[in-house]
Design a protein around this motif. Structure first.
Motif, PDB file in Angstrom:
ATOM      1  N   MET A 149       0.800  -1.196   0.047  1.00  0.00           N
ATOM      2  CA  MET A 149      -0.049  -0.060   0.040  1.00  0.00           C
ATOM      3  C   MET A 149       0.881   1.292   0.111  1.00  0.00           C
ATOM      4  O   MET A 149       0.501   2.145  -0.527  1.00  0.00           O
ATOM      5  CB  MET A 149      -0.930   0.037   1.210  1.00  0.00           C
ATOM      6  N   GLY A 150       2.033   1.127   0.706  1.00  0.00           N
ATOM      7  CA  GLY A 150       3.010   2.338   0.676  1.00  0.00           C
ATOM      8  C   GLY A 150       3.422   2.535  -0.757  1.00  0.00           C
ATOM      9  O   GLY A 150       3.577   3.883  -1.195  1.00  0.00           O
ATOM     10  N   ALA A 151       3.667   1.526  -1.414  1.00  0.00           N
ATOM     11  CA  ALA A 151       4.116   1.803  -2.969  1.00  0.00           C
ATOM     12  C   ALA A 151       3.114   2.544  -3.685  1.00  0.00           C
ATOM     13  O   ALA A 151       3.203   3.401  -4.620  1.00  0.00           O
ATOM     14  CB  ALA A 151       4.429   0.315  -3.546  1.00  0.00           C
ATOM     15  N   SER A 152       1.650   2.117  -3.504  1.00  0.00           N
ATOM     16  CA  SER A 152       0.550   2.694  -4.173  1.00  0.00           C
ATOM     17  C   SER A 152       0.440   4.225  -3.861  1.00  0.00           C
ATOM     18  O   SER A 152       0.515   4.996  -4.599  1.00  0.00           O
ATOM     19  CB  SER A 152      -0.572   1.952  -3.861  1.00  0.00           C
ATOM     20  N   GLY A 153       0.577   4.435  -2.553  1.00  0.00           N
ATOM     21  CA  GLY A 153       0.376   5.757  -1.971  1.00  0.00           C
ATOM     22  C   GLY A 153       1.573   6.788  -2.739  1.00  0.00           C
ATOM     23  O   GLY A 153       1.481   7.962  -2.996  1.00  0.00           O
ATOM     24  N   ALA A 154       2.760   6.164  -2.698  1.00  0.00           N
ATOM     25  CA  ALA A 154       4.014   6.771  -3.447  1.00  0.00           C
ATOM     26  C   ALA A 154       3.659   7.201  -4.718  1.00  0.00           C
ATOM     27  O   ALA A 154       3.987   8.123  -5.250  1.00  0.00           O
ATOM     28  CB  ALA A 154       5.403   6.179  -3.053  1.00  0.00           C
ATOM     29  N   GLY A 155       3.224   6.100  -5.345  1.00  0.00           N
ATOM     30  CA  GLY A 155       3.099   6.446  -6.838  1.00  0.00           C
ATOM     31  C   GLY A 155       1.875   7.448  -6.939  1.00  0.00           C
ATOM     32  O   GLY A 155       2.098   8.398  -8.018  1.00  0.00           O
ATOM     33  N   ALA A 156       0.998   7.357  -6.230  1.00  0.00           N
ATOM     34  CA  ALA A 156      -0.180   8.135  -6.367  1.00  0.00           C
ATOM     35  C   ALA A 156       0.292   9.749  -6.122  1.00  0.00           C
ATOM     36  O   ALA A 156       0.237  10.799  -6.950  1.00  0.00           O
ATOM     37  CB  ALA A 156      -1.228   8.172  -5.171  1.00  0.00           C
ATOM     38  N   LEU A 157       1.106  10.089  -5.019  1.00  0.00           N
ATOM     39  CA  LEU A 157       1.928  11.076  -5.056  1.00  0.00           C
ATOM     40  C   LEU A 157       2.763  11.746  -6.121  1.00  0.00           C
ATOM     41  O   LEU A 157       3.038  12.812  -6.707  1.00  0.00           O
ATOM     42  CB  LEU A 157       2.777  11.145  -3.772  1.00  0.00           C
ATOM     43  N   LEU A 158       3.632  10.688  -6.701  1.00  0.00           N
ATOM     44  CA  LEU A 158       4.315  11.059  -7.815  1.00  0.00           C
ATOM     45  C   LEU A 158       3.631  11.394  -9.373  1.00  0.00           C
ATOM     46  O   LEU A 158       3.476  12.273  -9.961  1.00  0.00           O
ATOM     47  CB  LEU A 158       5.228   9.734  -8.405  1.00  0.00           C
ATOM     48  N   GLY A 159       2.133  10.679  -9.162  1.00  0.00           N
ATOM     49  CA  GLY A 159       1.359  10.927 -10.435  1.00  0.00           C
ATOM     50  C   GLY A 159       0.645  12.120 -10.188  1.00  0.00           C
ATOM     51  O   GLY A 159       0.449  12.887 -11.142  1.00  0.00           O
ATOM     52  N   MET A 160       0.252  12.759  -9.011  1.00  0.00           N
ATOM     53  CA  MET A 160      -0.508  13.858  -8.904  1.00  0.00           C
ATOM     54  C   MET A 160       0.650  15.293  -9.043  1.00  0.00           C
ATOM     55  O   MET A 160       0.319  16.163  -9.668  1.00  0.00           O
ATOM     56  CB  MET A 160      -0.861  14.209  -7.232  1.00  0.00           C
ATOM     57  N   ALA A 161       2.106  14.836  -8.413  1.00  0.00           N
ATOM     58  CA  ALA A 161       2.783  15.775  -9.020  1.00  0.00           C
ATOM     59  C   ALA A 161       3.230  15.828 -10.389  1.00  0.00           C
ATOM     60  O   ALA A 161       3.235  17.036 -10.899  1.00  0.00           O
ATOM     61  CB  ALA A 161       4.188  15.474  -8.334  1.00  0.00           C
ATOM     62  N   GLY A 162       3.046  14.791 -11.293  1.00  0.00           N
ATOM     63  CA  GLY A 162       3.382  14.833 -12.633  1.00  0.00           C
ATOM     64  C   GLY A 162       2.105  15.590 -13.429  1.00  0.00           C
ATOM     65  O   GLY A 162       2.367  16.319 -14.212  1.00  0.00           O
ATOM     66  N   ALA A 163       0.897  15.344 -12.716  1.00  0.00           N
ATOM     67  CA  ALA A 163      -0.284  16.014 -13.325  1.00  0.00           C
ATOM     68  C   ALA A 163      -0.029  17.547 -12.980  1.00  0.00           C
ATOM     69  O   ALA A 163      -0.551  18.517 -13.846  1.00  0.00           O
ATOM     70  CB  ALA A 163      -1.541  15.383 -12.659  1.00  0.00           C
ATOM     71  N   ALA A 164       0.400  18.019 -12.088  1.00  0.00           N
ATOM     72  CA  ALA A 164       0.406  19.334 -11.662  1.00  0.00           C
ATOM     73  C   ALA A 164       1.535  20.297 -12.513  1.00  0.00           C
ATOM     74  O   ALA A 164       1.385  21.274 -12.745  1.00  0.00           O
ATOM     75  CB  ALA A 164       0.530  19.482 -10.126  1.00  0.00           C
ATOM     76  N   VAL A 165       2.595  19.174 -12.578  1.00  0.00           N
ATOM     77  CA  VAL A 165       3.768  19.925 -13.029  1.00  0.00           C
ATOM     78  C   VAL A 165       3.505  19.885 -14.925  1.00  0.00           C
ATOM     79  O   VAL A 165       3.817  21.005 -15.549  1.00  0.00           O
ATOM     80  CB  VAL A 165       5.145  19.233 -12.876  1.00  0.00           C
ATOM     81  N   ALA A 166       3.089  18.673 -15.439  1.00  0.00           N
ATOM     82  CA  ALA A 166       3.276  18.515 -16.794  1.00  0.00           C
ATOM     83  C   ALA A 166       1.968  18.013 -17.360  1.00  0.00           C
ATOM     84  O   ALA A 166       1.956  17.148 -18.326  1.00  0.00           O
ATOM     85  CB  ALA A 166       4.433  17.760 -17.199  1.00  0.00           C
ATOM     86  N   GLY A 167       0.505  18.099 -16.459  1.00  0.00           N
ATOM     87  CA  GLY A 167      -0.524  17.362 -16.975  1.00  0.00           C
ATOM     88  C   GLY A 167      -0.812  17.414 -18.475  1.00  0.00           C
ATOM     89  O   GLY A 167      -1.155  16.176 -18.919  1.00  0.00           O
ATOM     90  N   LYS A 168      -0.759  18.585 -18.929  1.00  0.00           N
ATOM     91  CA  LYS A 168      -1.313  18.760 -20.538  1.00  0.00           C
ATOM     92  C   LYS A 168      -0.304  17.840 -21.439  1.00  0.00           C
ATOM     93  O   LYS A 168      -1.040  17.440 -22.335  1.00  0.00           O
ATOM     94  CB  LYS A 168      -1.386  20.174 -20.644  1.00  0.00           C
TER      95      LYS A 168
END
Length: 157
Positions: A1-20
């Motif tokens: 579950m920790g890996a999933s949570g870390a991945g979610a944070l990475l994905g959210m950061a990616g969407a915020a920085v370079a989403g489009k």
């Protein structure tokens, strides 16, 4: 579950920085593609024997889900008139947070009848199948992120 949570944070950061720039096509196509890929990543989790491999799969699923959460929130907030935002977001949050315990209870009951490997394989297959059906038989793939001026101003409401 920790890996999933870390991945979610990475994905959210990616969407915020370079989403489009990270979208491969239109919003709807990206949504269906991410759902299908997530299903392919979830399917083998119950069968892998190495913890690092399961964690890697969950990390990737987390990245995809984190990216799509931010993207979907953004899409909803662009489409819903300001005076309806609280209602719309409460429904969305209920879907994400309120249905999780029901889903967990259903999965627990299902595990009294099938193996863990079957649960993950079936869940992944259902996700891939529903994504494919949505692609073929619904207009979801044609949804775009950009909102017409009328909808953004609330004039269409």
């Amino acid at each position: 579950m920790g890996a999933s949570g870390a991945g979610a944070l990475l994905g959210m950061a990616g969407a915020a920085v370079a989403g489009k720039r990270l979208r491969l096509a239109g919003f709807g196509t990206t949504l269906l593609l991410v759902d299908g890929v997530s299903g392919l990543l979830v399917a083998p989790i119950g069968s892998v024997g190495a913890t690092w491999l399961a964690a890697g799969l969950l990390l990737l699923v987390g990245v995809l889900s984190g990216f799509m959460q931010v993207t979907v929130y953004t899409w909803i907030q662009r489409r819903v008139p300001a005076h309806m935002m609280g209602r719309a977001m409460s429904i969305f949050m209920f879907i994400f947070m309120g249905l999780a315990p029901l889903s967990a209870a259903g999965a627990g009951w299902l595990l009294t009848h099938i193996t863990l490997a079957q649960l993950f394989l079936g869940g992944g297959a259902v996700l891939v199948g529903l994504s494919a059906l949505a692609w073929l038989f619904t207009p979801i793939r044609r949804i775009e992120m950009d909102v017409p001026a009328q909808a953004a101003s609330g004039a269409a409401a």
